[in-house]
Structures are given as C-alpha cells and as structure tokens.
Write an enzyme that holds these catalytic residues in place. Structure first.
Site, short mmCIF file in Angstrom:
data_model
loop_
_atom_site.label_atom_id
_atom_site.label_comp_id
_atom_site.label_asym_id
_atom_site.label_seq_id
_atom_site.Cartn_x
_atom_site.Cartn_y
_atom_site.Cartn_z
N ASP A 1 -67.80 -16.55 -90.04
CA ASP A 1 -68.16 -15.42 -89.21
C ASP A 1 -68.02 -15.89 -87.76
O ASP A 1 -68.08 -17.08 -87.47
CB ASP A 1 -69.61 -15.01 -89.52
CG ASP A 1 -70.09 -13.89 -88.64
OD1 ASP A 1 -69.37 -12.89 -88.51
OD2 ASP A 1 -71.19 -14.03 -88.08
N ARG A 2 -67.82 -14.97 -86.84
CA ARG A 2 -67.65 -15.33 -85.43
C ARG A 2 -68.98 -15.31 -84.68
O ARG A 2 -69.50 -16.34 -84.29
CB ARG A 2 -66.66 -14.36 -84.76
CG ARG A 2 -66.24 -14.77 -83.37
CD ARG A 2 -65.46 -13.68 -82.67
NE ARG A 2 -66.39 -12.65 -82.16
CZ ARG A 2 -66.02 -11.60 -81.47
NH1 ARG A 2 -64.74 -11.37 -81.22
NH2 ARG A 2 -66.92 -10.72 -81.05
N ASP A 3 -69.54 -14.10 -84.51
CA ASP A 3 -70.76 -13.92 -83.71
C ASP A 3 -71.99 -14.39 -84.47
O ASP A 3 -72.23 -13.97 -85.59
CB ASP A 3 -70.93 -12.46 -83.31
CG ASP A 3 -69.70 -11.92 -82.58
OD1 ASP A 3 -69.13 -12.66 -81.78
OD2 ASP A 3 -69.32 -10.76 -82.84
N ASP B 1 -74.01 -15.81 -90.63
CA ASP B 1 -75.43 -15.63 -90.32
C ASP B 1 -76.00 -14.33 -90.89
O ASP B 1 -77.16 -14.02 -90.64
CB ASP B 1 -75.66 -15.68 -88.80
CG ASP B 1 -75.04 -14.49 -88.07
OD1 ASP B 1 -73.92 -14.07 -88.44
OD2 ASP B 1 -75.66 -14.00 -87.11
N ARG C 1 -64.21 -4.23 -94.16
CA ARG C 1 -65.50 -4.55 -93.52
C ARG C 1 -66.35 -5.39 -94.48
O ARG C 1 -66.56 -5.01 -95.62
CB ARG C 1 -66.24 -3.26 -93.14
CG ARG C 1 -67.52 -3.54 -92.39
CD ARG C 1 -68.19 -2.27 -91.89
NE ARG C 1 -69.49 -2.60 -91.34
CZ ARG C 1 -69.70 -3.06 -90.13
NH1 ARG C 1 -68.69 -3.22 -89.30
NH2 ARG C 1 -70.92 -3.38 -89.72
N LYS C 2 -66.83 -6.53 -93.98
CA LYS C 2 -67.69 -7.36 -94.82
C LYS C 2 -68.91 -6.54 -95.26
O LYS C 2 -69.42 -5.78 -94.46
CB LYS C 2 -68.17 -8.60 -94.03
CG LYS C 2 -67.06 -9.55 -93.69
CD LYS C 2 -67.57 -10.80 -93.00
CE LYS C 2 -67.88 -10.54 -91.55
NZ LYS C 2 -68.25 -11.75 -90.80
N ASN D 1 -66.50 -8.56 -88.44
CA ASN D 1 -66.64 -7.10 -88.33
C ASN D 1 -66.70 -6.77 -86.84
O ASN D 1 -67.52 -7.35 -86.12
CB ASN D 1 -67.92 -6.61 -89.01
CG ASN D 1 -67.83 -6.64 -90.52
OD1 ASN D 1 -66.75 -6.67 -91.09
ND2 ASN D 1 -68.98 -6.63 -91.18
#
Length: 188
Positions: free
Chosen positions: A9-11, A127, A101-102, A52
């Site tokens: 995941d990024r954020d 997260d 979309r996850k 996302n």
C-alpha cells in the site's frame, strides 16, 4: 522466469497518510520505509505499489497530478537505491462496483500479467483491512503495519503478522524466507 513480489500500500505504509495527497511537496516517508524496501529488494522481491485513489473521481486530484506524485516518490526512492517495479492505482469510489479497488484483486492480476509475477510466495503489506483482504484473496501471506491507519484496523482483520512499520515487516519476511530456505534444504 516469474518473480515473487511484495505488494505494498502507498499511504500509511510507505509514505505518511495525508488524506487525499495531491501535492508532491507533501510526500513524507514513514520511518523504516527506506530500510524495509531495501531489505525486500535485496531478498530479490519485485516491489509493487497497489493504491486506492478515489480522489481522482472525487475531483481532488487529476490523473496527471497523481502521475507527478508517483514520479516524485519514485525519484525519492531511487535516490535511496530503491527501484519500484510497478505502481497500480484504482480511481474508483468505495460505493462503486469495481474489480480494481482494494480489497478486489484486479490490480494484482494486471501486475501479475504485465510484470511476470509469481503470486505463490508473494506478500501483501498495508495499513488497512482492505490490503490484508486483497492479499488473502490471492493466497498471499499478509502483514498489517501499525503506521497510518494500522492501529485502527488491528482488531478488524487477522493478518499473518502485525508489524510496527515497513522495516519490521521486511525483517519478518526475511525470517520467513530463511525458515523456508532451511526447510527446503532439509527436504521438508
């Protein structure tokens, strides 16, 4: 030849959660992210970001703006010796029917084809419960990091491991890989 990967995941996992990040100057790496990514790369994993990004359909950011953010993030990571093998995003809203979309697995399947990935033996780190559910749906081992929204999601999902940050997650993967390697040599 197919490659194993770590889907990230990024954020809230690699960079600090900014709630609809739309400005490159707001990119801030989470402590342990660089070291964790380096360790995973050193173990031979492909690094794939799955994110996302409903801010696109909400009108908060454009696709070009998102591309600038990803380009800036890749430059920051490259300066630190880390190459990201792919970045995949879903612009879809939470209430839309979506296969990308996850926790849906459409972006993993796209990356799998485009980058010749082997899902068996790959990992998913994030997260949010959606990151864990996405990984589980594809049969991967999953790690919830307690950065970003991780603490809020800790009781809502059952990952294979709960890590304090990306470095802790990478060290856990390193231990799993060492265990697998030793047992493969023993013929187990």
């Amino acid at each position: 030849m197919k490659y194993r990967a770590v889907f990230l995941d990024r954020d809230g996992t690699i960079i600090k959660e900014k709630h609809y990040l739309s400005d490159c100057s707001d990119i801030e790496l989470i402590n342990g992210a660089i070291e964790g990514l380096k360790l995973l790369k050193d173990k031979g994993f492909r690094l794939i970001i799955i994110t996302n990004q409903s801010g696109i359909k909400r009108g908060i950011i454009t696709i070009k703006g998102l591309e600038r953010i990803h380009s800036r993030l890749e430059k920051i990571l490259k300066k630190n010796g880390i190459i990201i093998d792919g970045i995949y995003f879903s612009p879809d809203l939470p209430n839309e029917k979506s296969n990308t979309r996850k926790p849906q697995t459409g972006l993993i399947e796209k990356a799998e084809k485009e980058l010749e990935l082997q899902i068996g033996g790959s990992y998913s780190i994030g997260d949010k419960k959606e990151d864990i559910e996405m990984g589980r749906r594809k049969g991967m081992r999953t790690i919830l990091v307690l950065t970003g929204y991780g603490k809020k999601n800790a009781g809502k999902v059952k990952p294979d491991y709960i890590a304090s940050n990306l470095l802790d997650a990478a060290r856990w993967i390193e231990k799993q890989e060492g265990f697998l390697s030793v047992n493969q040599h023993k013929g187990l």
